[in-house]
Design an enzyme around this catalytic site. Structure first.
Site, PDB file in Angstrom:
ATOM      1  N   GLU A 350     139.975  32.943 -22.254  1.00 16.29           N
ATOM      2  CA  GLU A 350     139.986  34.005 -21.246  1.00 16.29           C
ATOM      3  C   GLU A 350     138.531  34.266 -20.865  1.00 16.29           C
ATOM      4  OE1 GLU A 350     140.405  36.829 -18.665  1.00 16.29           O
ATOM      5  OE2 GLU A 350     139.254  37.384 -20.454  1.00 16.29           O
ATOM      6  N   HIS A 351     138.266  34.334 -19.564  1.00 16.72           N
ATOM      7  CA  HIS A 351     136.918  34.175 -19.040  1.00 16.72           C
ATOM      8  C   HIS A 351     136.177  35.486 -18.763  1.00 16.72           C
ATOM      9  CE1 HIS A 351     133.768  31.846 -17.411  1.00 16.72           C
ATOM     10  NE2 HIS A 351     134.447  31.014 -16.659  1.00 16.72           N
ATOM     11  N   SER A 352     136.855  36.627 -18.824  1.00 18.49           N
ATOM     12  CA  SER A 352     136.320  37.849 -18.229  1.00 18.49           C
ATOM     13  C   SER A 352     134.943  38.255 -18.747  1.00 18.49           C
ATOM     14  CB  SER A 352     137.293  39.007 -18.449  1.00 18.49           C
ATOM     15  OG  SER A 352     138.535  38.730 -17.867  1.00 18.49           O
ATOM     16  N   ARG A 484     124.622  35.857 -17.053  1.00 22.53           N
ATOM     17  CA  ARG A 484     125.804  34.999 -17.157  1.00 22.53           C
ATOM     18  C   ARG A 484     125.556  33.681 -16.429  1.00 22.53           C
ATOM     19  NH1 ARG A 484     131.638  37.956 -17.353  1.00 22.53           N
ATOM     20  NH2 ARG A 484     132.089  35.779 -17.858  1.00 22.53           N
TER      21      ARG A 484
END
Length: 765
Positions: A350-352, A484
């Site tokens: 899951e990338h959030s 990020r």
């Protein structure tokens, strides 16, 4: 690994997307992992001129003509002054967020937690692990290869988890200078889960000292068991195997719960509604069950019914689960390790709140040791609680509530499954494994392997689309606090020169020394240009994040700079749109219907402007069943071909008559009409289409029972002529010569037999 995991001040923290809120945990945990956080530089903001200087070369090669190129240059010239106030606001935001990145909160929320698309397909990523050659050659009689593979991966995962939870994992570095990278993402790796909420999701992270269990999905059911001891070290391999096998056995018997995992695959607002419904009908029992699942260290997905033998098959399973294993996932879990019955393994993430590179480190760690090596290291453990007692079915106590008369849970699961199946069916993945040479050979050639491959992709897209496309790759900016990624654009004047010289198809001139030298020089320039952009992007001096920040700084009622909405700006940051998926579930709203009076059982859609090819146009038609088998109308077009493409799962019938205009055996009058002796009905299989030659007589496709969805492809002149008709009468204008068969053949019964019987005999209907 003897040190214990230090308990957190709170058993659970719920993140709303701001890294600063959970930052105090880093000093609490301590250790090498977070030792560099306080000294990391903050994400910079380029000057407007720097961004324009980098932006224009990535966009101008995509211009359709000189006029568009000139207009973009003009917009860029005015951008520096138009965006000056926005730049001040952005710099003010950076000053306010002194202990973080000016971008991270926007990125985490607008880019992830607020996005309402399903995370599966659209957000989550996956890895496919190499095979483990130490697994038994033949599958044991009492457990699958998947259980064996999962046990060794789980054992190594426990070791890595402890390194993270204690802070003993060394901080990552990059480059020859050993530049430290930000470690913020590691807090969201284990004992973590995305929580669906209306409008914006949250992310829960749980104290790893308190939550020592792992979640196992098997057969669409969810189980938990302890996998580490009180110090956080992994339990012996044989204990893990026994507990995993217990999950398999439980999944094969007993009452089955609804496949609740589907509820995490849907539109995020629907996921939130489903979670609320589960809690409403299940009460405190459901709250506790969900907490057990969400607080688990990670999830093991045992796909006991899957035995992929190709990379394509394995990739589909690890990416989404596909139509056969999608129920065996909980897509909100931060990490899901997936093992199939024949020992293949992979993961989906899951990338959030966490990008891929920290997870790459995790996956590299857990795959370095084979099953055989783990077995030798672990030894055999005795005296642990039996699997029958330790393994728990998480939602077992909620079964009756889920099936109660007042519960809507089963219906929500069914709807989410239908949406998931459609989403998966609408997408396809093709895998390519190139074995010709690799990064070492590319380095010996004098190129950056990454940039070299990006130029190969540029050439491929150029040859596919006959023009350059705005492909890109992500570059991490983790040398900065809470950094990020940044976009690395691959279009440049150098890449334009390279792909255009290579041409739309191979020129077979590699043996020409002059041509070969020219192409190699252009490749070198293109690769060098891309490598330079990567270097700037890694310093957070790219284009896209800065433009995003400026756009988000525009206040309500203000006019944004023209450059931000320029068509070429938009084209430069998006992949080319290659098509629009439509199937037999597609509807034609009343506002999009056009009135053509010849077929009352056909609902015709308006022209699909985006899909027009020069003169031809494409429309959508929905055809209902009618028990009138007469051929009432036939038409032909002399200036254009016509096409019908059947979409979905049902066949259709099309009556065709041979072209008559050039037949020497017919009189001049007979050439004006169809020859009924040379007409046939053709059954078109589902998903197939037909292009009708000019002059061929034809009727509109006919349903053979179920409603039929059809692409109709013909000439704009024809469509406009048909639309101008107020009633169904013969016509001869607009390249549409349409005759009523009863006028020409009043004594003939021109009809066909019931097509349903024939279609069913061929297993179509």
């Amino acid at each position: 690994m003897s040190s214990n995991i230090k308990p957190w001040p709170s058993p659970m923290l719920e993140s709303h997307g701001d890294y600063r809120a959970e930052a105090p945990l880093e000093s609490h945990i301590g250790g090498p992992l977070y030792s560099q956080q306080a000294s990391l530089p903050r994400l910079p903001i380029p000057s407007l001129k720097e961004t324009m200087d980098r932006f224009l070369p990535t966009a101008l090669p995509l211009a359709k003509d000189e006029e568009e190129k000139t207009s973009l240059i003009k917009a860029a010239e005015g951008f520096v002054s138009e965006a000056a106030e926005l730049q001040k606001r952005l710099e003010g935001r950076r000053e306010e967020m002194k202990d973080s990145s000016w971008l991270q909160l926007w990125w985490n929320t607008l880019g992830y937690l607020q996005v309402r698309d399903p995370v599966v397909v659209n957000v989550s990523y996956f890895f496919h692990f190499s095979d483990d050659g130490s697994l038994p050659y033949e599958q044991p009689s009492n457990k699958s290869m998947g259980v064996l593979r999962a046990s060794s991966l789980l054992y190594s995962s426990a070791q890595f988890r402890k390194l993270v939870a204690t802070g003993e994992l060394p901080f990552e570095v990059i480059g020859k200078a050993k530049t430290p990278l930000c470690s913020v993402a590691y807090k969201y790796m284990f004992n973590a889960c995305r929580i669906p909420r209306k409008e914006q999701d949250t992310y829960r992270i749980y104290d790893p000292a308190l939550h020592t269990h792992v979640i196992v999905a098997c057969g669409g059911q969810f189980y938990s068991f302890d996998f580490v001891d009180e110090k956080g070290d992994p339990l012996p391999l044989n204990v893990l195997e026994e507990r995993l096998q217990r999950c398999v056995e439980l999944s094969k018997g007993g009452a089955k719960l609804p496949f609740l995992g589907y509820l995490t695959s849907d539109d995020r607002n629907k996921c939130a509604e489903a979670r609320e419904e589960l809690i409403r009908v299940g009460g405190e029992k459901m709250v506790k069950a969900l907490e057990v699942l969400e607080s688990g260290a990670l999830m093991i997905c045992l796909d006991e019914n899957e035995e992929p033998t190709s990379k394509k098959q394995a990739s589909e399973i690890f990416w989404t689960g596909g139509l056969t294993a999608g129920h065996n996932r909980w897509f909100d879990k931060s990490i899901q390790l997936i093992c199939t019955n024949n020992g293949k393994a992979g993961m989906t993430g899951e990338h959030s709140m966490m990008d891929g590179m920290p997870v790459v480190g995790f996956c590299d760690f857990i795959t370095k040791k084979s099953y055989g090596e783990v077995a030798a290291e672990s030894g055999s453990g005795q005296g642990y609680e039996a699997a029958e007692k330790n393994v728990k079915n998480i939602f077992e106590d909620c079964l009756a509530d889920l099936h109660s008369s007042g519960s809507n849970a089963v219906a929500l699961v069914d709807q989410s499954k239908a949406n998931f199946d459609k989403l998966i069916s609408d997408h396809e993945m093709q895998t390519q494994s190139f074995q010709g040479y690799g990064s070492s050979a590319i380095k010996k050639m004098g190129y950056s392997p990454d940039a070299y491959v990006q130029m190969a992709m540029q050439l491929a897209t150029y040859r596919l689309w006959s023009e350059q496309g705005g492909t890109y790759e992500a570059t991490q900016v983790r040398p900065f606090l809470h950094g990020r990624t940044e976009t690395t654009r691959t279009v440049s004047p150098a890449s334009e020169a390279f792909v255009k010289t290579m041409g739309l198809r191979p020129k077979r001139d590699e043996m020409n020394a002059t041509k070969r030298k020219e192409k190699l020089a252009l490749l070198k320039d293109a690769v060098g240009s891309h490598a330079k952009y990567i270097g700037n992007a890694a310093k957070a001096m790219g284009v896209d994040r800065h433009l995003l920040g400026l756009a988000l700084s525009v206040q309500s009622g203000e006019k944004a700079p023209d450059l931000l909405s320029h068509p070429l700006t938009i084209r430069s940051k998006t992949w080319r749109e290659v098509g629009w998926f439509i199937n037999d579930s597609s509807d034609i709203p009343e506002t999009a219907q056009i009135k053509i009076p010849f077929y009352s059982h056909v609902t015709e859609g308006a022209i699909i402007e985006k899909a027009a090819w020069n003169d031809p146009v494409v429309r959508l038609a929905k055809i209902k069943w009618t028990d009138n088998f007469q051929i009432q109308w036939l038409e032909r077009h002399m200036k254009t071909t016509q096409g019908f493409l059947l979409i979905g799962q049902h066949p259709g019938l099309l009556v065709l008559g041979e072209a008559t205009e050039d037949r020497e055996d017919l009189t001049e009058e007979e050439r004006m009409y169809p020859d009924v002796n040379r007409m046939k009905g053709y059954l078109i299989p589902p998903g197939c289409g037909i292009i009708i030659k000019k002059g061929v007589w034809h009727d509109f496709p006919v349903s053979v029972g179920p409603d039929l969805t059809v692409f109709t492809i013909n000439n704009r002149e024809v469509v406009e002529a048909l639309m101008s008709m107020k009633e169904p009468v013969p016509m001869d204008f607009g390249d549409c010569y349409k005759v009523r068969t009863s006028d020409r053949y009043p004594d003939l019964d021109l009809s066909f037999p019931d097509p349903r019987i024939f279609a069913q005999s061929l297993e179509f209907g």
